[in-house]
Design an enzyme around this catalytic site. Structure first.
Site, mmCIF file in Angstrom:
data_model
loop_
_atom_site.group_PDB
_atom_site.id
_atom_site.type_symbol
_atom_site.label_atom_id
_atom_site.label_comp_id
_atom_site.label_asym_id
_atom_site.label_seq_id
_atom_site.Cartn_x
_atom_site.Cartn_y
_atom_site.Cartn_z
ATOM 1 N N SER A 477 53.105 -28.190 -58.139
ATOM 2 C CA SER A 477 52.381 -27.668 -58.576
ATOM 3 C C SER A 477 51.488 -28.930 -59.261
ATOM 4 O O SER A 477 50.618 -29.081 -59.711
ATOM 5 C CB SER A 477 53.066 -26.957 -59.969
ATOM 6 O OG SER A 477 53.450 -26.858 -60.499
ATOM 7 N N GLU A 478 52.329 -30.308 -59.253
ATOM 8 C CA GLU A 478 51.935 -30.962 -59.825
ATOM 9 C C GLU A 478 51.666 -32.203 -58.669
ATOM 10 O O GLU A 478 50.561 -32.797 -60.035
ATOM 11 C CB GLU A 478 53.483 -32.479 -60.192
ATOM 12 C CG GLU A 478 52.777 -32.681 -61.057
ATOM 13 C CD GLU A 478 55.030 -34.037 -60.778
ATOM 14 O OE1 GLU A 478 55.368 -33.296 -60.147
ATOM 15 O OE2 GLU A 478 54.977 -34.942 -62.372
ATOM 16 N N GLU A 479 51.142 -31.805 -57.794
ATOM 17 C CA GLU A 479 50.792 -32.689 -57.050
ATOM 18 C C GLU A 479 49.707 -32.059 -56.156
ATOM 19 O O GLU A 479 48.686 -32.803 -55.198
ATOM 20 C CB GLU A 479 51.810 -32.991 -55.940
ATOM 21 C CG GLU A 479 52.512 -34.012 -55.989
ATOM 22 C CD GLU A 479 54.278 -33.641 -55.480
ATOM 23 O OE1 GLU A 479 54.145 -32.911 -54.519
ATOM 24 O OE2 GLU A 479 55.152 -34.605 -55.455
#
Lengths: 582, 158
Positions: A477-479
Site C-alpha cells: 500500500s505504501e508503494e
C-alpha cells in the site's frame, strides 16, 4: 347304255396304266390339298419355280380317269395353258388331280387333292366359327390404313366383274368413307380393333368358253387386327454417349457402353467406328480396341440395346479421337482426355503438411520455449548495449518484513539469490529497494525515480499465511501507487515470483490478481534451491526468460568480479566499488 | 478369319406385301402366296452389313438376308446373263462375321413409309420382287412399279 362292270374296270386299269406309264419316270414335287365350294369357278395354275419357267410342257390329269384334261375351253373341266379350270365345281369333282411338267430331259408331278364341299359363307350359322371355312387369313394393323385383298387368280381369258364386299355377312356400302373398294382390294382407313372379323368378297366371272354364263365367286376372309408392327420411320435414340469426353489415364483399361433405344421394327446396325472404320477393322491387327457383344432388353414398345467398346490399353494416340457409336442414322461420340492434375488433392496435401509442421513447431516451441529463447539469446546476443535510457534490467519489489520480524526466505531470495544468479551469473543489473536505495531517501521517491530506470519489475510475493500477508499488503500500500503509475505509464513488464503456492488468489489484492493473470507467475521453492543456485535450473530459466535479453556478456568478466553495487544514475552499467547496503 | 461382332442374333421378320401375301417356302423355292389359315410364312433373318465404309451411301442399309429354317442366305447371282435370286447354303451369320463385304449376298434395305425394298448390292437397279397376283416365286427384277411387286412389309414375330 350301260357298260359292263368288268369292262369298265379293265378300261380304268388300262387308263391308270397309261398315266403311270406317263408319270412313272416322273418325280413327285409336292402334294397339295385344296378345299373348295360347290358351284364356284375354280382355277389352278401349275407353276413350280423354276421348273415351269421356260420351255416346258404341262399336262393336267384327273387321277381317277388317268386321261389328260381336255383343252376345249367350252368344257366344264379343261386345261387352258398351264391352268386347270373347273367352271363351276360340282360335288363330283373331289379327288386327286395331277399336273405333269415335262421338260426335254425331266418330268415332275404336282399332286392336287381337291375336296368339294357344300359350305357357303354366311349360310348356316352353325358353321360360321369353323376356321376351315375361311379361304384366306388376312391381317390389318391398328391405326394404319391398309387393304384387304379378294384373291382371284384366273387365266387371262377370264374377266372378273362387280366385286362386292361384306363384313359379317352385311354388304359394305360403297359410299362409306371407312371402306373403299378398288379393283380386287378393300381399303380400310384408320384400322381399329372393331375392323377385325369375318369378311366376304364376291365377284362374277365371265369365261369365253361360255360367254353368257356368270360364275359367282365367293371368298371368305378372316381378318385379324394386330398391333402396328411395321417400321414407322422412327429413328433410334442414343442415350449414351452424348458427345462427351472421358478422363482416363494412359495404359489403363476402359469400357464404354453405348445405350440405345430403338423400335422393335427397325433393323438398324449398331456399332462403334473410328475414322469412319469399324473399330474391329481399324484395330484388326492389335485388337487393342474392340466392340463388345450386344445385349438387349425388350420393352413393350421398344428395345434397349447396349453395345460396348473396350480399350484393353489406352494409348496416347487415342486421345482427342472421336469414337463414334452408330445406331442407324443416329450417332454419338466419346473422346478420351488426359486426367487433369489433381490441384485440389495437391493443395489439401500441402495444407495438411503445413498444418502438421506448424502444429509440431508450436508444440515444440511451447514445450521448449524458455530453453529456445534463452539459447537464442546466448547464441545471437549483441555486444552492443541498447540505449533505451534504462539503467536497470529489473526493479525488485518485495514486501519488506517489519522491523524485527524474521523473513529469511524473502531475504535469502531477494538479497542473496537474485543478485547471485541474475547479477553475478547472468550479468543483469537489478535495483533492490533496501539494498540500492540511499539511506534516508523517501521510499516513494526512490521507487518513483528508479522504477523509471528499470526494464522489468520483479514482484516477489510471499503468500505464506501469518508471516507476511499483512506486511505484504501494508508494504504494498505504501508503494503501489507509484509502482502502478509506473506500470501504466511505462507499460513495464512484470515478473511475478511466488515463494509458495498461493492457496487463495481471491485473498490477494485485485491488482496482484490482474498482474498474475496477465503476466503469469514463477513459483520458487526454497527446498529446491538448497544447493548452490544455478542459472540453469528451471526456476531461474523461467526468470531469465522473462528478463530482457542481455546485450553484453555477463560471464567470465562478471563472475570474476566480486559483486559491487551499482548506481542507477549512470547511463551505463559500471561495476563500482561500494558496500552492500540494506 | 472369323471374329465376334456385336449382334448375337439377326433381326427375325415375316415378309409380306400389300396384297396380303407372305413369303413361304415351296420346296427349295421362295414364293409369295396368299396367307391362309395353314400358311407357314418363312422367318427371314436380317443381319446389317458391318462394312459401312466400303458400300454405297444413300441406297439404304446394306443387309444380309436369309431364312431361319432351313438356314440359308439369299444370293443374287447372274445366270444366263441375268441376275437371279437363289437360296445359298451359306448362313447370314457367317456372312455377317466375314471380314469383307460379300456383295452378291448384300441387299440395300430401303424403307419408304412402312414398306421396304431390297436392291442387290452386286447388281444395282435389280430388286427382290414377286409377280403381283396369286402365288408367285420371289425373283429379281429391274422392272420396278410394273407387274412386279418390289415393296415388302417386314413385320416382327409375334
Amino acid at each position: 347304255m350301260r357298260t359292263p362292270a368288268p369292262l369298265l374296270c379293265a378300261l380304268s386299269l388300262a387308263l391308270r396304266a397309261t398315266v403311270t406309264a406317263t408319270a412313272g419316270a416322273c418325280k413327285d414335287l409336292i402334294s397339295q390339298n385344296k378345299i373348295v365350294r360347290v358351284g364356284q369357278p375354280f382355277a389352278w395354275n401349275c407353276t413350280y419355280f423354276p421348273l415351269t419357267y421356260g420351255d416346258v410342257h404341262v399336262t393336267w390329269y384327273r387321277a381317277s380317269s388317268g386321261t389328260p384334261l381336255p383343252r376345249n375351253i367350252s368344257k366344264r373341266i379343261h386345261q387352258e395353258h398351264t391352268w386347270m379350270l373347273i367352271l363351276p365345281l360340282t360335288d363330283r369333282d373331289s379327288g386327286m388331280y395331277q399336273c405333269v411338267i415335262t421338260h426335254s430331259r425331266s418330268c415332275h408331278i404336282i399332286h392336287v387333292n381337291l375336296t368339294v364341299k357344300k359350305i357357303y359363307p354366311c349360310v348356316g350359322s352353325r358353321n360360321r366359327s369353323l376356321n376351315f371355312l375361311y379361304d384366306y387369313d388376312q391381317i390389318l394393323h391398328l391405326g394404319n390404313s391398309e387393304s384387304l385383298n379378294c384373291h382371284m387368280h384366273f387365266p387371262d381369258s377370264c374377266r372378273v366383274q362387280s366385286i362386292r364386299w361384306y363384313k359379317d355377312c352385311e354388304e359394305i356400302p360403297s359410299e362409306q368413307q371407312k371402306f373403299i373398294p378398288w379393283e380386287t382390294k378393300l381399303f380400310v382407313h384408320n384400322v381399329s380393333a372393331e375392323d377385325g372379323g369375318k369378311y366376304t368378297c364376291t365377284a362374277r366371272l365371265v369365261h369365253p368358253g361360255n360367254p353368257g354364263k356368270r360364275y359367282v365367286l365367293v371368298q371368305s376372309i378372316r381378318v385379324d387386327i394386330l398391333e402396328s408392327g411395321r417400321p414407322g420411320g422412327k429413328i433410334p435414340k442414343i442415350i449414351y454417349p452424348r458427345n462427351n469426353s472421358i478422363e482416363v489415364r494412359p495404359g489403363s483399361t476402359l469400357i464404354v457402353d453405348c445405350n440405345i433405344t430403338d423400335t422393335k421394327e427397325n433393323t438398324n446396325l449398331r456399332c462403334w467406328t473410328v475414322n469412319n472404320t469399324m473399330v474391329d477393322n481399324y484395330y484388326s491387327d492389335s485388337k487393342r480396341v474392340q466392340e463388345g457383344i450386344e445385349t438387349n432388353i425388350s420393352f413393350q414398345d421398344h428395345i434397349f440395346y447396349t453395345v460396348n467398346i473396350t480399350f484393353r490399353e489406352v494409348k496416347m494416340e487415342d486421345y482427342g479421337l472421336p469414337f463414334i457409336c452408330h445406331a442407324g442414322v443416329s450417332a454419338a461420340y466419346i473422346m478420351l482426355r488426359l486426367p487433369a492434375p489433381d490441384v485440389q488433392a495437391y493443395l489439401i496435401g500441402v495444407f495438411v503438411a503445413l498444418t502438421v509442421v506448424v502444429t509440431l513447431v508450436l508444440v515444440i516451441y511451447s514445450s521448449f520455449k524458455v530453453d529456445i529463447v534463452l539459447w537464442y539469446r546466448s547464441a545471437f546476443h549483441s555486444k552492443e548495449t541498447k540505449e533505451d535510457g534504462k539503467l536497470y534490467d529489473a526493479y525488485v519489489l518485495y514486501p519488506r518484513p517489519e522491523e524485527g520480524s524474521p523473513c529469511h526466505r524473502m531475504d535469502r531470495l531477494v538479497l542473496k539469490l537474485l543478485p547471485e544468479v541474475l547479477e553475478r551469473q547472468c550479468g543483469y543489473k537489478l535495483f533492490i529497494l533496501g539494498r540500492d536505495g540511499f539511506p534516508g531517501q523517501a521510499v516513494a521517491s526512490v521507487i518513483d525515480e528508479n522504477v523509471r530506470l528499470c526494464r522489468r519489475l520483479i514482484f516477489v510475493l510471499d503468500p505464506e499465511p501469518g508471516s507476511s500477508s499483512a506486511a505484504l499488503l501494508q508494504s504494498l500500500s505504501e508503494e503501489q501507487i507509484a509502482v502502478y503509475s509506473a506500470l501504466i505509464r511505462d507499460g513495464m513488464e512484470v515478473i511475478l515470483i511466488e515463494l509458495e503456492t498461493v492457496a487463495d488468489y481471491g485473498a490477494l489484492p485485485q491488482s496482484i490478481q490482474y498482474i498474475r493473470q496477465k503476466h503469469g507467475a514463477v513459483r520458487w521453492r526454497e527446498d529446491a534451491m538448497a544447493q548452490s543456485p544455478s542459472a540453469k535450473t528451471r526456476f531461474w530459466k523461467e526468470v531469465r526468460y522473462r528478463m530482457p535479453p542481455r546485450r553484453y556478456p555477463p560471464a567470465s568478466q562478471s563472475q570474476s568480479q566480486r559483486y559491487t553495487p551499482s548506481t542507477c544514475a549512470a547511463g551505463k552499467w559500471q561495476p563500482t566499488a561500494g558496500s552492500l547496503t540494506h | 478369319m472369323s471374329k465376334e461382332l456385336s449382334m448375337a442374333l439377326p433381326f427375325y421378320r415375316h415378309v409380306s406385301d400389300l396384297n396380303q401375301r407372305v413369303w413361304v417356302l415351296q420346296g427349295q423355292t421362295l414364293i409369295m402366296a396368299p396367307r391362309k389359315a395353314n400358311t407357314v410364312p418363312v422367318i427371314v433373318g436380317l443381319y446389317p452389313c458391318p462394312h459401312l465404309e466400303t458400300l454405297e451411301k444413300d441406297r439404304g442399309k446394306p443387309m444380309y438376308l436369309g431364312l431361319q429354317e432351313p438356314q440359308c442366305s439369299l444370293l443374287c447371282t447372274k445366270i444366263g446373263g441375268q441376275p437371279v435370286l437363289q437360296l445359298n447354303e451359306r448362313t447370314i451369320r457367317n456372312l455377317y462375321h466375314y471380314p469383307e463385304p460379300e456383295k452378291p449376298f448384300l441387299f440395300y434395305h430401303n424403307e419408304v413409309g412402312s414398306t421396304s425394298t431390297f436392291e442387290s448390292a452386286a447388281f444395282l437397279g435389280w430388286f427382290i420382287a414377286a409377280d403381283s397376283t396369286g402365288q408367285s416365286p420371289v425373283v429379281m427384277t429391274q422392272e420396278v412399279g410394273k407387274t412386279f411387286v418390289t415393296e415388302f412389309v417386314l413385320t416382327t414375330l409375334s
